[in-house]
Write an enzyme that holds these catalytic residues in place. Structure first.
Site, mmCIF file in Angstrom:
data_model
loop_
_atom_site.group_PDB
_atom_site.id
_atom_site.type_symbol
_atom_site.label_atom_id
_atom_site.label_comp_id
_atom_site.label_asym_id
_atom_site.label_seq_id
_atom_site.Cartn_x
_atom_site.Cartn_y
_atom_site.Cartn_z
ATOM 1 C CE1 TYR A 7 -32.184 45.479 -32.797
ATOM 2 C CE2 TYR A 7 -30.013 45.584 -31.476
ATOM 3 C CZ TYR A 7 -31.309 45.361 -31.584
ATOM 4 O OH TYR A 7 -31.973 44.808 -30.470
ATOM 5 C CD GLU B 111 -35.401 45.576 -30.542
ATOM 6 O OE1 GLU B 111 -36.482 45.632 -30.914
ATOM 7 O OE2 GLU B 111 -34.560 44.515 -30.572
#
Ligand code: ADP
Ligand code: MG
Length: 383
Positions: free
Chosen positions: A108, A196
């Protein structure tokens, strides 16, 4: 302003950040031709401005052309419900047909504006691909945060902190460092409020690649990013808000029953408080602004009335630059056009108030004139 995954990936590609090959599709009859030359497997991905698509059935991997065809036909046009769309879901109008990647690790990585520290924060985790909120809540030690001073920019030691935290092996560390630098440059160049990548993957052949891409750009900066502005997809926004924005009006739809039209954002906020204190709920926020013309007032009034939840209207104007007579003309014109039958409470003070009151009184419409704010609240409570 949010942009779609395929749009963010086109920016990534231009910035030299690796993403899988892919193509978009908006019509079922085009699917076969688009996948004819693609290498299998192919992942079919719904393009909506909400996350959690995988779990909602909006991301399907097809190993054969037949599987991809079936998945694409299923996803294109579906009403996709994810934890971010609400129960009604969002209609999928575009899909991304993307090269399937052999994944070794899912990480992530995100960048966002940290308002508390007046800087930029990079958040990374080894637990990519899944719900990052759950990782943060249950295993907060698995979240790495690096705070960047925007005046100094991203520093080498900060990139190393990420590399050690993510336990990257030597062959991928260099590629990861280059990617973070490019992502930081993209984020600052485009006035991003969020970028993101979940998941950022390490492929089986040790390549670092963005499989997902979410990007949110500060709407106030769009004047200097025409390329981003052109990516705007208003189809997932409230239609009345889109119509209001097209007329230069500051309108936000709410779920109450009293529509309000006010000049000035501060007065509009106070008016919503007043409506609530009267025991009813506001149906919207509408600031027609200081320099509004009768035409803008008319447009605002029409938009307000198109909300079928509205049972009554409150016009609260303190005439300054927007004169009361101009407002009254706009209101009367709009009320006539839409054949207004709802009760309207008007509280008006300031520049040309007498003229404004005369215009309202001489129209063949009925307005409830409030002498002051307390009186207005009483009239609203009676609606
Ligand atoms: P969302 O976050 O909205 O669920 P993602 O783009 O992250 O959508 O896709 C969900 C999952 O699908 C990813 O975590 C990844 O495991 C898998 N996936 C997405 N794109 C690809 C791809 N090109 N190749 C292989 N797997 C993929
Ligand atoms: Mg994702």
């Amino acid at each position: 302003m949010k942009i779609h995954e395929y749009q963010a990936k086109s920016l990534f590609r231009k910035a030299g950040i690796a993403v899988p090959e892919g193509t978009t599709c908006t019509a079922k009859e085009d699917i076969a031709a688009l996948i004819a030359n693609m290498k299998m497997p192919v992942v079919v991905k719904a393009q909506i401005l909400a996350g959690g698509r995988g779990k909602g059935g909006g991301v399907i991997l097809g190993k054969t052309k037949a599987e991809v065809q079936t998945a694409a036909e299923k996803i294109l046009g579906m009403q996709l419900v994810t934890r971010q769309t609400g129960e009604a879901g969002t209609k999928v109008k575009t899909i991304l047909l993307e090269q399937g990647v052999a994944i070794a690790r899912e990480l992530y990585l995100s960048l966002l504006v940290d308002r508390d520290r007046c800087g930029i924060v990079i958040i990374a985790s080894q637990d990519g691909g899944m719900d990052i909120e759950t990782v943060a809540a249950e295993t907060p030690d698995r979240i790495i945060k690096v705070h960047i001073n925007p005046l100094l920019g991203l520093q080498g030691y900060q990139i190393r902190e990420l590399i050690f935290g993510l336990e990257l092996s030597t062959p991928v560390a260099g590629e990861f460092a280059a990617l973070v630098k490019k992502l930081y440059a993209l984020f600052t160049e485009y006035d991003g409020s969020l970028v993101e990548i979940n998941p950022l993957v390490i492929t089986r052949d040790d390549k670092v690649m963005a499989l997902d891409a979410k990007m949110d750009v500060d709407s106030n900066s769009l004047f200097r990013h025409p390329d981003i502005k052109a990516m705007h997809d208003s189809s997932e926004e409230d239609e009345l808000e889109v119509a209001a924005a097209a007329h230069g009006l500051n309108y936000i739809r709410l779920d109450g029953s009293i529509g309000s039209m006010v000049n000035g954002a501060g007065l509009a906020m106070a008016t919503m408080d007043l409506i609530k204190q009267a025991g009813v709920e506001p149906a919207n926020f509408l600031d027609v602004g200081g320099g509004a013309s009768a035409e803008m007032v008319e447009n605002g009034f029409r938009i307000l009335l198109s909300d079928s939840n509205v049972r009554g209207i409150f016009i609260n104007i303190f005439g300054g630059i927007l004169r009361c007579d101009v407002l009254a003309e706009g209101v009367v014109a709009a009320a006539r056009k839409v054949q207004l039958t709802l009760p309207v409470v008007v509280r008006m003070e300031g520049t040309n108030v007498e003229e404004g009151r005369r215009i309202l009184a001489e129209s063949d419409l009925t307005f409830n004139n409030a002498t002051d704010l307390n009186h207005a609240a009483e009239l609203l409570a009676a609606i």
